[in-house]
Design a protein around this motif. Structure first.
Motif, PDB file in Angstrom:
ATOM      1  N   PRO A 249      35.401  47.496  46.735  1.00 25.81           N
ATOM      2  CA  PRO A 249      35.413  48.077  45.389  1.00 25.81           C
ATOM      3  C   PRO A 249      35.009  47.064  44.323  1.00 25.81           C
ATOM      4  O   PRO A 249      35.281  45.867  44.444  1.00 25.81           O
ATOM      5  CB  PRO A 249      36.866  48.514  45.209  1.00 25.81           C
ATOM      6  N   ILE A 250      34.316  47.562  43.280  1.00 28.34           N
ATOM      7  CA  ILE A 250      33.908  46.740  42.137  1.00 28.34           C
ATOM      8  C   ILE A 250      34.318  47.462  40.866  1.00 28.34           C
ATOM      9  O   ILE A 250      34.104  48.667  40.719  1.00 28.34           O
ATOM     10  CB  ILE A 250      32.383  46.519  42.071  1.00 28.34           C
ATOM     11  N   VAL A 251      34.875  46.705  39.916  1.00 27.99           N
ATOM     12  CA  VAL A 251      35.078  47.191  38.557  1.00 27.99           C
ATOM     13  C   VAL A 251      34.274  46.304  37.622  1.00 27.99           C
ATOM     14  O   VAL A 251      34.415  45.080  37.646  1.00 27.99           O
ATOM     15  CB  VAL A 251      36.563  47.184  38.158  1.00 27.99           C
ATOM     16  N   PHE A 252      33.423  46.933  36.810  1.00 28.86           N
ATOM     17  CA  PHE A 252      32.593  46.214  35.853  1.00 28.86           C
ATOM     18  C   PHE A 252      33.240  46.268  34.474  1.00 28.86           C
ATOM     19  O   PHE A 252      33.603  47.350  33.997  1.00 28.86           O
ATOM     20  CB  PHE A 252      31.194  46.825  35.780  1.00 28.86           C
ATOM     21  N   THR A 325      21.750  48.407  32.561  1.00 29.62           N
ATOM     22  CA  THR A 325      22.691  49.179  33.377  1.00 29.62           C
ATOM     23  C   THR A 325      22.720  50.646  32.960  1.00 29.62           C
ATOM     24  O   THR A 325      22.609  50.972  31.794  1.00 29.62           O
ATOM     25  CB  THR A 325      24.109  48.602  33.267  1.00 29.62           C
ATOM     26  N   SER A 326      22.898  51.503  33.962  1.00 35.20           N
ATOM     27  CA  SER A 326      22.999  52.941  33.745  1.00 35.20           C
ATOM     28  C   SER A 326      24.030  53.485  34.725  1.00 35.20           C
ATOM     29  O   SER A 326      23.962  53.190  35.921  1.00 35.20           O
ATOM     30  CB  SER A 326      21.643  53.605  33.974  1.00 35.20           C
ATOM     31  N   TRP A 327      24.971  54.264  34.201  1.00 35.69           N
ATOM     32  CA  TRP A 327      26.107  54.695  35.021  1.00 35.69           C
ATOM     33  C   TRP A 327      25.987  56.157  35.423  1.00 35.69           C
ATOM     34  O   TRP A 327      25.696  57.015  34.600  1.00 35.69           O
ATOM     35  CB  TRP A 327      27.420  54.490  34.274  1.00 35.69           C
ATOM     36  N   GLU A 328      26.246  56.427  36.706  1.00 36.00           N
ATOM     37  CA  GLU A 328      26.397  57.786  37.209  1.00 36.00           C
ATOM     38  C   GLU A 328      27.881  58.074  37.363  1.00 36.00           C
ATOM     39  O   GLU A 328      28.550  57.441  38.188  1.00 36.00           O
ATOM     40  CB  GLU A 328      25.714  57.951  38.571  1.00 36.00           C
ATOM     41  N   HIS A 329      28.408  58.995  36.588  1.00 35.63           N
ATOM     42  CA  HIS A 329      29.832  59.335  36.694  1.00 35.63           C
ATOM     43  C   HIS A 329      30.060  60.235  37.905  1.00 35.63           C
ATOM     44  O   HIS A 329      29.435  61.282  38.047  1.00 35.63           O
ATOM     45  CB  HIS A 329      30.304  60.039  35.419  1.00 35.63           C
ATOM     46  N   ARG A 330      30.962  59.797  38.777  1.00 37.51           N
ATOM     47  CA  ARG A 330      31.340  60.562  39.967  1.00 37.51           C
ATOM     48  C   ARG A 330      32.817  60.337  40.243  1.00 37.51           C
ATOM     49  O   ARG A 330      33.395  59.327  39.838  1.00 37.51           O
ATOM     50  CB  ARG A 330      30.536  60.116  41.203  1.00 37.51           C
ATOM     51  N   GLU A 331      33.417  61.242  40.961  1.00 40.80           N
ATOM     52  CA  GLU A 331      34.812  61.082  41.366  1.00 40.80           C
ATOM     53  C   GLU A 331      34.905  60.322  42.679  1.00 40.80           C
ATOM     54  O   GLU A 331      34.018  60.391  43.526  1.00 40.80           O
ATOM     55  CB  GLU A 331      35.481  62.455  41.544  1.00 40.80           C
ATOM     56  N   GLY A 332      36.025  59.588  42.823  1.00 42.88           N
ATOM     57  CA  GLY A 332      36.396  59.044  44.122  1.00 42.88           C
ATOM     58  C   GLY A 332      35.470  58.000  44.693  1.00 42.88           C
ATOM     59  O   GLY A 332      35.374  57.870  45.914  1.00 42.88           O
ATOM     60  N   THR A 333      34.788  57.220  43.857  1.00 45.01           N
ATOM     61  CA  THR A 333      33.878  56.200  44.370  1.00 45.01           C
ATOM     62  C   THR A 333      34.571  54.846  44.429  1.00 45.01           C
ATOM     63  O   THR A 333      35.706  54.674  43.980  1.00 45.01           O
ATOM     64  CB  THR A 333      32.640  56.091  43.481  1.00 45.01           C
ATOM     65  N   ARG A 334      33.868  53.859  44.941  1.00 45.45           N
ATOM     66  CA  ARG A 334      34.373  52.492  45.048  1.00 45.45           C
ATOM     67  C   ARG A 334      33.850  51.600  43.932  1.00 45.45           C
ATOM     68  O   ARG A 334      33.979  50.379  44.000  1.00 45.45           O
ATOM     69  CB  ARG A 334      34.002  51.918  46.414  1.00 45.45           C
ATOM     70  N   GLN A 335      33.264  52.205  42.913  1.00 51.62           N
ATOM     71  CA  GLN A 335      32.824  51.452  41.743  1.00 51.62           C
ATOM     72  C   GLN A 335      33.376  52.111  40.484  1.00 51.62           C
ATOM     73  O   GLN A 335      33.571  53.330  40.433  1.00 51.62           O
ATOM     74  CB  GLN A 335      31.296  51.397  41.658  1.00 51.62           C
ATOM     75  N   GLY A 336      33.634  51.289  39.476  1.00 54.56           N
ATOM     76  CA  GLY A 336      34.120  51.811  38.212  1.00 54.56           C
ATOM     77  C   GLY A 336      33.780  50.852  37.085  1.00 54.56           C
ATOM     78  O   GLY A 336      33.428  49.692  37.323  1.00 54.56           O
ATOM     79  N   TYR A 337      33.860  51.345  35.855  1.00 56.17           N
ATOM     80  CA  TYR A 337      33.760  50.432  34.713  1.00 56.17           C
ATOM     81  C   TYR A 337      35.023  50.551  33.873  1.00 56.17           C
ATOM     82  O   TYR A 337      35.690  51.579  33.842  1.00 56.17           O
ATOM     83  CB  TYR A 337      32.491  50.674  33.887  1.00 56.17           C
ATOM     84  N   LEU A 338      35.331  49.460  33.209  1.00 54.08           N
ATOM     85  CA  LEU A 338      36.564  49.340  32.445  1.00 54.08           C
ATOM     86  C   LEU A 338      36.409  49.976  31.072  1.00 54.08           C
ATOM     87  O   LEU A 338      35.362  49.882  30.444  1.00 54.08           O
ATOM     88  CB  LEU A 338      36.904  47.852  32.290  1.00 54.08           C
ATOM     89  N   ARG A 339      37.479  50.633  30.619  1.00 60.19           N
ATOM     90  CA  ARG A 339      37.487  51.221  29.276  1.00 60.19           C
ATOM     91  C   ARG A 339      38.861  50.987  28.656  1.00 60.19           C
ATOM     92  O   ARG A 339      39.884  51.164  29.313  1.00 60.19           O
ATOM     93  CB  ARG A 339      37.176  52.721  29.349  1.00 60.19           C
ATOM     94  N   THR A 340      38.897  50.576  27.390  1.00 62.96           N
ATOM     95  CA  THR A 340      40.171  50.349  26.711  1.00 62.96           C
ATOM     96  C   THR A 340      40.773  51.677  26.274  1.00 62.96           C
ATOM     97  O   THR A 340      40.057  52.600  25.885  1.00 62.96           O
ATOM     98  CB  THR A 340      39.993  49.445  25.481  1.00 62.96           C
TER      99      THR A 340
END
Length: 361
Positions: A249-252, A325-340
Protein backbone atom coordinates in the motif's frame (compact mmCIF):
# COMPACT_ATOMS: atom_id res chain seq x y z
CA UNK A 1 11.55 17.96 -0.01
CA UNK A 2 9.78 21.07 -1.15
CA UNK A 3 11.93 23.83 -2.57
CA UNK A 4 10.38 27.08 -1.44
CA UNK A 5 12.53 30.13 -1.72
CA UNK A 6 11.48 32.82 0.77
CA UNK A 7 9.72 35.65 -0.98
CA UNK A 8 9.00 33.58 -4.09
CA UNK A 9 5.30 32.69 -3.91
CA UNK A 10 3.97 29.80 -5.92
CA UNK A 11 0.69 30.04 -7.79
CA UNK A 12 -1.76 27.35 -6.79
CA UNK A 13 -5.26 27.13 -8.17
CA UNK A 14 -8.42 25.88 -6.54
CA UNK A 15 -10.29 23.01 -8.13
CA UNK A 16 -12.51 25.60 -9.79
CA UNK A 17 -9.44 27.23 -11.34
CA UNK A 18 -9.51 30.40 -9.26
CA UNK A 19 -6.08 31.69 -8.08
CA UNK A 20 -5.31 31.00 -4.44
CA UNK A 21 -2.66 32.72 -2.30
CA UNK A 22 -0.06 30.16 -1.16
CA UNK A 23 3.46 29.32 -0.07
CA UNK A 24 5.91 28.19 -2.74
CA UNK A 25 6.88 24.98 -4.52
CA UNK A 26 6.66 23.11 -7.85
CA UNK A 27 4.23 20.24 -8.75
CA UNK A 28 4.21 16.60 -9.86
CA UNK A 29 1.86 13.85 -11.04
CA UNK A 30 2.12 10.35 -9.63
CA UNK A 31 1.49 7.24 -11.67
CA UNK A 32 -0.16 3.99 -10.63
CA UNK A 33 0.66 0.34 -10.98
CA UNK A 34 -1.23 -1.49 -13.69
CA UNK A 35 -0.86 -4.65 -11.59
CA UNK A 36 -3.01 -3.05 -8.89
CA UNK A 37 -6.13 -2.79 -11.02
CA UNK A 38 -9.19 -2.63 -8.78
CA UNK A 39 -12.42 -4.40 -9.47
CA UNK A 40 -14.27 -1.29 -8.36
CA UNK A 41 -15.10 1.15 -11.17
CA UNK A 42 -13.79 4.69 -11.29
CA UNK A 43 -15.93 6.90 -9.05
CA UNK A 44 -17.30 10.28 -10.10
CA UNK A 45 -16.67 11.59 -6.57
CA UNK A 46 -13.76 11.10 -4.15
CA UNK A 47 -13.88 7.90 -2.10
CA UNK A 48 -12.54 9.19 1.21
CA UNK A 49 -12.64 8.33 4.90
CA UNK A 50 -10.54 7.41 7.92
CA UNK A 51 -10.97 3.65 7.60
CA UNK A 52 -9.10 2.72 4.43
CA UNK A 53 -6.61 0.58 6.35
CA UNK A 54 -3.71 2.10 4.41
CA UNK A 55 -2.26 3.96 7.41
CA UNK A 56 -1.35 2.61 10.87
CA UNK A 57 -4.16 2.33 13.40
CA UNK A 58 -2.21 2.66 16.65
CA UNK A 59 -0.69 0.19 19.02
CA UNK A 60 2.98 -0.70 18.65
CA UNK A 61 5.51 1.98 17.63
CA UNK A 62 5.70 2.36 13.86
CA UNK A 63 9.02 1.12 12.45
CA UNK A 64 10.16 3.86 10.10
CA UNK A 65 12.80 4.32 7.42
CA UNK A 66 12.87 7.99 6.40
CA UNK A 67 14.02 8.77 2.85
CA UNK A 68 14.81 12.47 2.65
CA UNK A 69 16.02 14.98 0.08
CA UNK A 70 17.89 16.90 2.76
CA UNK A 71 19.75 19.86 1.32
CA UNK A 72 17.30 20.28 -1.57
CA UNK A 73 14.60 21.69 0.71
CA UNK A 74 14.22 22.95 4.24
CA UNK A 75 11.19 20.98 5.41
CA UNK A 76 13.24 17.77 5.23
CA UNK A 77 14.96 19.07 8.37
CA UNK A 78 11.63 19.60 10.07
CA UNK A 79 10.42 16.15 9.06
CA UNK A 80 13.44 14.51 10.66
CA UNK A 81 12.99 16.54 13.85
CA UNK A 82 9.30 15.59 14.03
CA UNK A 83 10.17 11.92 13.56
CA UNK A 84 12.67 12.08 16.42
CA UNK A 85 10.06 13.68 18.69
CA UNK A 86 7.54 10.97 17.80
CA UNK A 87 10.18 8.34 18.57
CA UNK A 88 10.89 10.00 21.93
CA UNK A 89 7.16 9.76 22.67
CA UNK A 90 7.22 6.02 21.98
CA UNK A 91 5.18 6.30 18.79
CA UNK A 92 7.94 5.47 16.29
CA UNK A 93 11.07 3.36 16.03
CA UNK A 94 13.55 4.93 13.60
CA UNK A 95 15.41 2.23 11.69
CA UNK A 96 17.48 4.33 9.26
CA UNK A 97 17.60 7.61 7.36
CA UNK A 98 18.34 7.75 3.62
CA UNK A 99 19.42 10.70 1.48
CA UNK A 100 17.92 10.89 -2.03
CA UNK A 101 19.47 14.18 -3.20
CA UNK A 102 22.78 13.77 -5.01
CA UNK A 103 25.89 15.86 -5.37
CA UNK A 104 26.12 16.96 -1.73
CA UNK A 105 29.03 15.43 0.17
CA UNK A 106 27.89 16.98 3.46
CA UNK A 107 24.29 15.72 3.37
CA UNK A 108 24.90 12.51 5.31
CA UNK A 109 26.90 14.31 8.00
CA UNK A 110 24.15 16.92 8.32
CA UNK A 111 21.64 14.12 8.95
CA UNK A 112 24.01 12.64 11.51
CA UNK A 113 24.26 16.02 13.26
CA UNK A 114 20.48 16.09 13.69
CA UNK A 115 20.38 12.47 14.83
CA UNK A 116 23.18 13.17 17.32
CA UNK A 117 21.41 16.24 18.73
CA UNK A 118 18.33 14.09 19.27
CA UNK A 119 20.27 11.43 21.14
CA UNK A 120 20.51 8.85 18.31
CA UNK A 121 24.10 9.23 17.07
CA UNK A 122 24.32 5.66 15.78
CA UNK A 123 21.28 5.60 13.49
CA UNK A 124 22.25 4.08 10.12
CA UNK A 125 22.44 6.62 7.28
CA UNK A 126 22.54 5.82 3.56
CA UNK A 127 23.24 8.16 0.66
CA UNK A 128 22.07 7.90 -2.92
CA UNK A 129 24.52 6.38 -5.37
CA UNK A 130 24.62 6.81 -9.12
CA UNK A 131 22.72 9.52 -11.04
CA UNK A 132 20.37 11.49 -8.81
CA UNK A 133 18.70 14.90 -8.81
CA UNK A 134 20.68 17.61 -7.05
CA UNK A 135 20.14 21.16 -5.88
CA UNK A 136 22.66 23.75 -4.63
CA UNK A 137 22.90 23.02 -0.88
CA UNK A 138 22.19 25.92 1.45
CA UNK A 139 22.84 24.51 4.90
CA UNK A 140 24.32 21.00 4.89
CA UNK A 141 28.00 21.99 4.98
CA UNK A 142 27.38 24.37 7.87
CA UNK A 143 25.46 21.76 9.86
CA UNK A 144 28.13 19.14 9.19
CA UNK A 145 30.91 21.50 10.30
CA UNK A 146 29.14 23.28 13.14
CA UNK A 147 27.38 20.53 15.07
CA UNK A 148 28.62 17.25 16.61
CA UNK A 149 28.58 14.26 14.25
CA UNK A 150 30.95 11.44 13.35
CA UNK A 151 29.73 10.05 10.03
CA UNK A 152 32.72 9.25 7.82
CA UNK A 153 31.66 6.97 4.99
CA UNK A 154 27.94 6.36 4.54
CA UNK A 155 26.86 3.28 2.58
CA UNK A 156 24.75 3.45 -0.56
CA UNK A 157 21.07 3.86 0.27
CA UNK A 158 20.01 0.77 -1.66
CA UNK A 159 22.54 -1.40 0.18
CA UNK A 160 21.37 -0.04 3.53
CA UNK A 161 17.70 -0.48 2.58
CA UNK A 162 18.34 -4.13 1.80
CA UNK A 163 20.28 -4.66 5.03
CA UNK A 164 17.71 -2.97 7.27
CA UNK A 165 14.65 -4.51 5.62
CA UNK A 166 16.16 -7.99 5.75
CA UNK A 167 16.52 -7.74 9.51
CA UNK A 168 12.92 -6.73 10.21
CA UNK A 169 9.80 -8.88 10.72
CA UNK A 170 7.64 -9.44 7.67
CA UNK A 171 5.18 -6.67 6.87
CA UNK A 172 6.45 -4.40 9.63
CA UNK A 173 8.28 -1.42 8.07
CA UNK A 174 6.79 1.93 7.07
CA UNK A 175 8.93 3.75 4.53
CA UNK A 176 8.39 7.50 4.46
CA UNK A 177 9.70 9.26 1.37
CA UNK A 178 9.89 13.06 1.55
CA UNK A 179 12.45 13.57 -1.21
CA UNK A 180 13.00 12.23 -4.68
CA UNK A 181 11.89 8.68 -5.54
CA UNK A 182 15.36 7.77 -6.83
CA UNK A 183 16.37 5.47 -3.98
CA UNK A 184 13.03 3.67 -4.02
CA UNK A 185 13.11 2.97 -7.75
CA UNK A 186 16.67 1.71 -7.43
CA UNK A 187 15.65 -0.48 -4.50
CA UNK A 188 12.87 -2.11 -6.53
CA UNK A 189 15.36 -2.89 -9.30
CA UNK A 190 18.08 -4.26 -7.02
CA UNK A 191 19.15 -7.91 -7.45
CA UNK A 192 19.57 -10.45 -4.70
CA UNK A 193 22.86 -10.29 -2.80
CA UNK A 194 24.66 -11.61 0.27
CA UNK A 195 22.20 -9.74 2.51
CA UNK A 196 19.15 -11.37 0.95
CA UNK A 197 18.62 -13.59 -2.09
CA UNK A 198 15.38 -11.70 -2.81
CA UNK A 199 15.18 -9.09 -5.52
CA UNK A 200 14.33 -5.61 -4.30
CA UNK A 201 10.67 -5.73 -5.23
CA UNK A 202 10.21 -9.06 -3.43
CA UNK A 203 12.12 -7.84 -0.39
CA UNK A 204 9.89 -4.77 -0.16
CA UNK A 205 6.79 -6.91 -0.61
CA UNK A 206 7.90 -9.17 2.23
CA UNK A 207 9.12 -6.62 4.76
CA UNK A 208 7.31 -3.31 4.18
CA UNK A 209 3.87 -2.52 5.54
CA UNK A 210 3.38 0.63 3.48
CA UNK A 211 4.97 3.59 1.77
CA UNK A 212 3.96 7.15 2.63
CA UNK A 213 5.29 9.54 0.00
CA UNK A 214 5.29 13.32 -0.15
CA UNK A 215 4.85 14.08 -3.85
CA UNK A 216 2.33 15.14 -6.43
CA UNK A 217 -0.86 17.17 -5.95
CA UNK A 218 -4.34 15.67 -5.73
CA UNK A 219 -6.69 14.89 -7.19
CA UNK A 220 -5.18 16.63 -10.26
CA UNK A 221 -1.88 18.45 -10.16
CA UNK A 222 -2.75 20.41 -13.29
CA UNK A 223 -5.80 21.84 -11.50
CA UNK A 224 -3.72 22.96 -8.53
CA UNK A 225 -0.29 23.93 -9.80
CA UNK A 226 1.27 25.58 -12.82
CA UNK A 227 3.92 22.86 -13.12
CA UNK A 228 4.43 19.34 -11.73
CA UNK A 229 5.34 19.08 -8.06
CA UNK A 230 9.06 19.24 -7.32
CA UNK A 231 9.74 15.80 -5.83
CA UNK A 232 8.13 13.95 -8.73
CA UNK A 233 9.21 16.32 -11.49
CA UNK A 234 12.93 16.12 -10.65
CA UNK A 235 12.98 12.34 -11.15
CA UNK A 236 9.75 11.59 -12.97
CA UNK A 237 10.82 8.11 -14.22
CA UNK A 238 11.47 7.06 -10.63
CA UNK A 239 8.13 8.47 -9.50
CA UNK A 240 6.37 6.58 -12.29
CA UNK A 241 8.18 3.35 -11.43
CA UNK A 242 7.27 3.56 -7.75
CA UNK A 243 3.64 4.55 -8.36
CA UNK A 244 3.22 1.74 -10.89
CA UNK A 245 5.25 -1.07 -9.35
CA UNK A 246 5.51 -0.59 -5.60
CA UNK A 247 4.11 -3.84 -4.14
CA UNK A 248 2.67 -2.60 -0.82
CA UNK A 249 0.00 0.00 0.00
CA UNK A 250 1.00 3.62 -0.73
CA UNK A 251 -0.42 6.85 0.65
CA UNK A 252 0.59 10.03 -1.17
CA UNK A 253 0.74 13.30 0.74
CA UNK A 254 0.32 15.97 -1.91
CA UNK A 255 1.55 19.53 -2.24
CA UNK A 256 -1.85 20.88 -1.28
CA UNK A 257 -1.69 19.26 2.17
CA UNK A 258 1.57 20.73 3.42
CA UNK A 259 1.05 24.00 1.58
CA UNK A 260 -1.87 24.86 3.86
CA UNK A 261 -0.16 23.87 7.13
CA UNK A 262 2.36 26.54 8.10
CA UNK A 263 5.04 25.85 10.72
CA UNK A 264 8.64 26.51 11.67
CA UNK A 265 8.88 30.09 12.94
CA UNK A 266 8.76 28.71 16.47
CA UNK A 267 12.22 27.19 16.00
CA UNK A 268 13.93 30.58 16.18
CA UNK A 269 12.27 31.51 19.48
CA UNK A 270 11.75 28.23 21.34
CA UNK A 271 14.57 25.95 20.26
CA UNK A 272 18.15 26.38 21.54
CA UNK A 273 21.10 27.46 19.40
CA UNK A 274 22.47 23.93 19.76
CA UNK A 275 19.62 22.63 17.60
CA UNK A 276 20.92 22.05 14.04
CA UNK A 277 17.37 22.14 12.65
CA UNK A 278 16.92 25.67 13.96
CA UNK A 279 20.17 26.69 12.26
CA UNK A 280 19.22 24.94 9.01
CA UNK A 281 15.95 26.86 8.81
CA UNK A 282 17.84 30.10 9.48
CA UNK A 283 20.42 29.38 6.79
CA UNK A 284 17.65 28.56 4.32
CA UNK A 285 16.46 32.13 4.77
CA UNK A 286 13.18 31.31 6.43
CA UNK A 287 11.32 34.38 7.62
CA UNK A 288 8.27 33.20 9.52
CA UNK A 289 6.35 30.00 8.92
CA UNK A 290 6.77 27.69 5.94
CA UNK A 291 4.68 25.02 4.27
CA UNK A 292 4.91 21.70 6.12
CA UNK A 293 5.05 19.37 3.12
CA UNK A 294 7.40 16.75 4.57
CA UNK A 295 6.36 17.18 8.19
CA UNK A 296 2.74 16.23 7.49
CA UNK A 297 3.80 13.08 5.64
CA UNK A 298 5.78 11.94 8.70
CA UNK A 299 2.92 12.78 11.07
CA UNK A 300 0.39 10.82 9.00
CA UNK A 301 2.77 7.89 8.56
CA UNK A 302 3.12 7.49 12.33
CA UNK A 303 -0.26 8.58 13.71
CA UNK A 304 -2.46 7.63 10.78
CA UNK A 305 -6.04 8.88 10.89
CA UNK A 306 -6.68 8.06 14.55
CA UNK A 307 -6.59 11.64 15.87
CA UNK A 308 -8.99 12.95 13.24
CA UNK A 309 -6.49 15.18 11.44
CA UNK A 310 -6.49 13.27 8.15
CA UNK A 311 -8.48 10.94 5.98
CA UNK A 312 -7.44 8.90 2.94
CA UNK A 313 -9.04 9.00 -0.51
CA UNK A 314 -8.52 5.68 -2.26
CA UNK A 315 -7.97 4.90 -5.92
CA UNK A 316 -5.04 4.90 -8.32
CA UNK A 317 -2.30 7.43 -8.91
CA UNK A 318 -1.30 8.19 -12.47
CA UNK A 319 2.11 9.84 -12.85
CA UNK A 320 2.89 11.41 -16.19
CA UNK A 321 6.23 11.55 -17.98
CA UNK A 322 6.80 15.03 -16.55
CA UNK A 323 5.86 14.03 -12.99
CA UNK A 324 2.32 15.42 -13.13
CA UNK A 325 -0.30 13.50 -11.18
CA UNK A 326 -3.87 12.49 -11.93
CA UNK A 327 -6.05 10.48 -9.57
CA UNK A 328 -8.62 7.80 -10.35
CA UNK A 329 -11.03 7.52 -7.43
CA UNK A 330 -11.93 3.90 -6.66
CA UNK A 331 -12.99 1.92 -3.63
CA UNK A 332 -10.90 -0.69 -1.86
CA UNK A 333 -7.54 -0.08 -3.54
CA UNK A 334 -4.01 -0.22 -2.14
CA UNK A 335 -3.29 3.41 -2.99
CA UNK A 336 -4.64 6.59 -1.47
CA UNK A 337 -3.93 10.28 -1.06
CA UNK A 338 -4.02 12.23 2.16
CA UNK A 339 -6.65 14.88 2.88
CA UNK A 340 -6.98 17.10 5.96
CA UNK A 341 -10.26 17.02 7.85
CA UNK A 342 -9.52 19.37 10.77
CA UNK A 343 -8.47 23.04 10.76
CA UNK A 344 -4.96 23.36 9.46
CA UNK A 345 -3.88 25.61 12.31
CA UNK A 346 -4.61 22.76 14.74
CA UNK A 347 -2.32 20.42 12.80
CA UNK A 348 0.29 23.19 12.58
CA UNK A 349 0.21 23.52 16.36
CA UNK A 350 0.83 19.79 16.78
CA UNK A 351 3.77 19.93 14.38
CA UNK A 352 5.29 23.02 15.97
CA UNK A 353 5.16 21.34 19.38
CA UNK A 354 6.97 18.33 17.94
CA UNK A 355 9.51 20.54 16.14
CA UNK A 356 10.72 22.15 19.35
CA UNK A 357 10.29 19.19 21.69
CA UNK A 358 13.51 18.83 23.73
CA UNK A 359 15.64 15.85 22.66
CA UNK A 360 15.71 12.81 24.86
CA UNK A 361 18.42 12.72 27.50
Amino acid sequence: TTVTDPGTPVTIRSISGAPVETAAEPVSVPATDESQTSVAPVSDVPVCGPGSGLLPSGGEPVRVILDTGIGAGVDDLGALAVLHALADAGEADILAVMVSAGGDAAAGAAVDAINTYHGRPDLPIGVVSGPAPSEPPRYTAELAAGFPNDLVDAPASVDLYRQVLSGQPDGSVTIVSVGFMTNLADLLASPGDDTSPSTGDRLVDAKAARLVAMGGAYPESSALLDSPEFNFARDAPAAQRVANDWPTPIVFSGFEVGNSILTGAVLQTESPEQDPVREGYRLWGVDGNQGSFDLTAVLAAVRGTADGSFEVCTGRNRVGADGATSWEHREGTRQGYLRTVTPTDRIAGVLDDLLVAPPRT
